[in-house]
Enzyme design. Structure first.
Site, PDB file in Angstrom:
ATOM      1  N   ASN A  10       0.859  -1.184   0.000  1.00 56.49           N
ATOM      2  CA  ASN A  10       0.000   0.000   0.000  1.00 56.49           C
ATOM      3  C   ASN A  10       0.896   1.236   0.000  1.00 56.49           C
ATOM      4  O   ASN A  10       1.546   1.539   0.987  1.00 56.49           O
ATOM      5  CB  ASN A  10      -0.891  -0.046   1.257  1.00 56.49           C
ATOM      6  CG  ASN A  10      -1.744   1.194   1.421  1.00 56.49           C
ATOM      7  OD1 ASN A  10      -1.852   2.012   0.495  1.00 56.49           O
ATOM      8  ND2 ASN A  10      -2.353   1.339   2.590  1.00 56.49           N
ATOM      9  N   PHE A  11       0.912   1.939  -1.139  1.00 54.68           N
ATOM     10  CA  PHE A  11       1.792   3.114  -1.258  1.00 54.68           C
ATOM     11  C   PHE A  11       1.298   4.301  -0.418  1.00 54.68           C
ATOM     12  O   PHE A  11       2.052   5.225  -0.168  1.00 54.68           O
ATOM     13  CB  PHE A  11       1.862   3.583  -2.719  1.00 54.68           C
ATOM     14  CG  PHE A  11       2.819   2.799  -3.603  1.00 54.68           C
ATOM     15  CD1 PHE A  11       3.389   1.623  -3.190  1.00 54.68           C
ATOM     16  CD2 PHE A  11       3.144   3.283  -4.879  1.00 54.68           C
ATOM     17  CE1 PHE A  11       4.271   0.923  -4.017  1.00 54.68           C
ATOM     18  CE2 PHE A  11       4.021   2.599  -5.706  1.00 54.68           C
ATOM     19  CZ  PHE A  11       4.580   1.426  -5.278  1.00 54.68           C
ATOM     20  N   LYS A  12       0.000   4.306  -0.078  1.00 54.56           N
ATOM     21  CA  LYS A  12      -0.595   5.477   0.584  1.00 54.56           C
ATOM     22  C   LYS A  12      -0.307   6.731  -0.242  1.00 54.56           C
ATOM     23  O   LYS A  12      -0.431   6.679  -1.464  1.00 54.56           O
ATOM     24  CB  LYS A  12      -0.083   5.609   2.028  1.00 54.56           C
ATOM     25  CG  LYS A  12      -0.182   4.286   2.793  1.00 54.56           C
ATOM     26  CD  LYS A  12       0.028   4.443   4.272  1.00 54.56           C
ATOM     27  CE  LYS A  12       0.085   3.073   4.925  1.00 54.56           C
ATOM     28  NZ  LYS A  12       0.068   3.119   6.379  1.00 54.56           N
ATOM     29  N   HIS A  96      -9.790   0.664   4.993  1.00 51.52           N
ATOM     30  CA  HIS A  96      -8.473   0.881   5.629  1.00 51.52           C
ATOM     31  C   HIS A  96      -8.628   1.827   6.827  1.00 51.52           C
ATOM     32  O   HIS A  96      -9.401   2.791   6.769  1.00 51.52           O
ATOM     33  CB  HIS A  96      -7.493   1.462   4.613  1.00 51.52           C
ATOM     34  CG  HIS A  96      -6.078   1.438   5.104  1.00 51.52           C
ATOM     35  ND1 HIS A  96      -5.589   2.387   5.964  1.00 51.52           N
ATOM     36  CD2 HIS A  96      -5.077   0.561   4.896  1.00 51.52           C
ATOM     37  CE1 HIS A  96      -4.323   2.100   6.244  1.00 51.52           C
ATOM     38  NE2 HIS A  96      -3.989   0.991   5.622  1.00 51.52           N
ATOM     39  N   GLU A 165      -5.521  -5.590  10.494  1.00 54.36           N
ATOM     40  CA  GLU A 165      -4.504  -4.584  10.759  1.00 54.36           C
ATOM     41  C   GLU A 165      -4.823  -3.858  12.057  1.00 54.36           C
ATOM     42  O   GLU A 165      -5.612  -2.900  12.065  1.00 54.36           O
ATOM     43  CB  GLU A 165      -4.473  -3.557   9.626  1.00 54.36           C
ATOM     44  CG  GLU A 165      -4.221  -4.161   8.264  1.00 54.36           C
ATOM     45  CD  GLU A 165      -3.678  -3.138   7.286  1.00 54.36           C
ATOM     46  OE1 GLU A 165      -2.540  -3.325   6.844  1.00 54.36           O
ATOM     47  OE2 GLU A 165      -4.361  -2.142   7.016  1.00 54.36           O
TER      48      GLU A 165
HETATM   49  C1  PEP Z   1      -1.029  -0.340   5.974  1.00 54.02           C
HETATM   50  O1  PEP Z   1      -1.164   0.834   5.687  1.00 54.02           O
HETATM   51  O2  PEP Z   1      -1.880  -1.152   5.554  1.00 54.02           O
HETATM   52  C2  PEP Z   1       0.095  -0.750   6.811  1.00 54.02           C
HETATM   53  C3  PEP Z   1       0.102  -1.957   7.303  1.00 54.02           C
HETATM   54  O3  PEP Z   1       1.091   0.173   7.038  1.00 54.02           O
HETATM   55  P1  PEP Z   1       2.517  -0.081   7.771  1.00 54.02           P
HETATM   56  O4  PEP Z   1       3.112  -1.316   7.136  1.00 54.02           O
HETATM   57  O5  PEP Z   1       3.297   1.150   7.499  1.00 54.02           O
HETATM   58  O6  PEP Z   1       2.225  -0.311   9.212  1.00 54.02           O
END
Ligand code: PEP
Length: 240
Positions: A10-12, A96, A165
């Site tokens: 996930n690039f965000k 998300h 998550e």
């Molecule tokens: C995400 O945004 O789905 C995520 C898991 O981020 P990170 O790996 O930076 O915790």
């Protein structure tokens, strides 16, 4: 049938169109050179980086981080299905925690997005996760919280993937313990018979331990996936 492992980046709000193309070219080359065939790789770039990658992309499923539940219309600042269709995008992240918390997406809105994109057969990575104050109340409260995020979506939808998550682990450098992940994934598997990814500060050094957990079917990775060499290393380690 053993499901393939899924590893998603996930690039965000990172990478431009130019750097996304460079990243995807390197990633395709890496997958070809290493003949990686037992892991499905997904990448979620920002929508302004969508492009026609058909000339080189053979291995990667490109998805959207977010879109509105419309084909087109008057929804200033948002994109619709038409914008995904232009680039043959058939995968989307829904729910998300950054959408839920920063952009105040309610469960009702998330449900509408889920209904809309599932009606078109999209592969949906549906994200769930509890905040720290719930985690601190113990496993039963945590499972109740997660069940609540699952109860309004169609758990039998064929192209559904779940990403667990824990919010307190996203972008914080704090990973859930292997025991925490094992416990939650095992409980979730009793509720839903779909692939369940773990996400939350996954990096090269913990990726293998996490994917070795029985009920973990893959990883959703933010920070540690933005550098192409880091992401390839994680794929390599999980592939061993
Ligand atoms: C995400 O945004 O789905 C995520 C898991 O981020 P990170 O790996 O930076 O915790």
């Amino acid at each position: 049938v053993v499901n393939k492992m899924i590893i998603a980046s996930n690039f965000k709000t990172n990478h431009t169109r130019k750097s996304t193309r460079e990243y995807l070219i390197k990633l395709n080359n890496f997958i070809s050179e290493k003949s990686i065939s037992n892991i499905d790789i997904m990448v979620f770039p920002p929508s302004v980086a969508f492009d026609n990658f058909k000339d080189f992309n053979k291995h990667i499923d490109i998805g959207a981080q977010n879109a509105y539940h419309t084909i087109r219309g008057s929804f200033t600042g948002d994109i619709g299905k038409e914008h995904l269709d232009e680039f043959n995008i058939n995968s989307i992240l829904i729910g998300h925690s950054e959408r839920r918390t920063i952009f105040n997406e309610t469960q009702d809105l998330i449900d509408l997005k889920f209904k809309f994109y599932s009606s078109y057969g999209f592969k949906i990575i549906y994200c769930i996760g509890e905040p720290l104050e719930i985690k601190e109340q113990g496993i039963e409260k945590t499972i109740d919280y997660l069940e609540n995020q699952l109860k309004s979506i169609d758990l039998d939808y064929k192209n559904l993937i779940i990403a667990y998550e824990p919010i307190w682990a996203i972008g914080t450098g704090k990973t859930a313990t292997l025991n925490d992940i094992d416990e939650v994934h095992t409980r979730l598997k009793n509720i839903i018979d779909k692939p369940i990814l773990y996400g939350g500060s996954v990096k090269a050094c913990n990726s293998k331990d996490i994917t070795d957990i029985k009920n973990v079917d893959g990883l959703l990775i933010g920070t540690a996936s933005w550098n192409i060499d880091d992401f390839c290393r994680i794929i390599d380690i999980v592939n061993l």
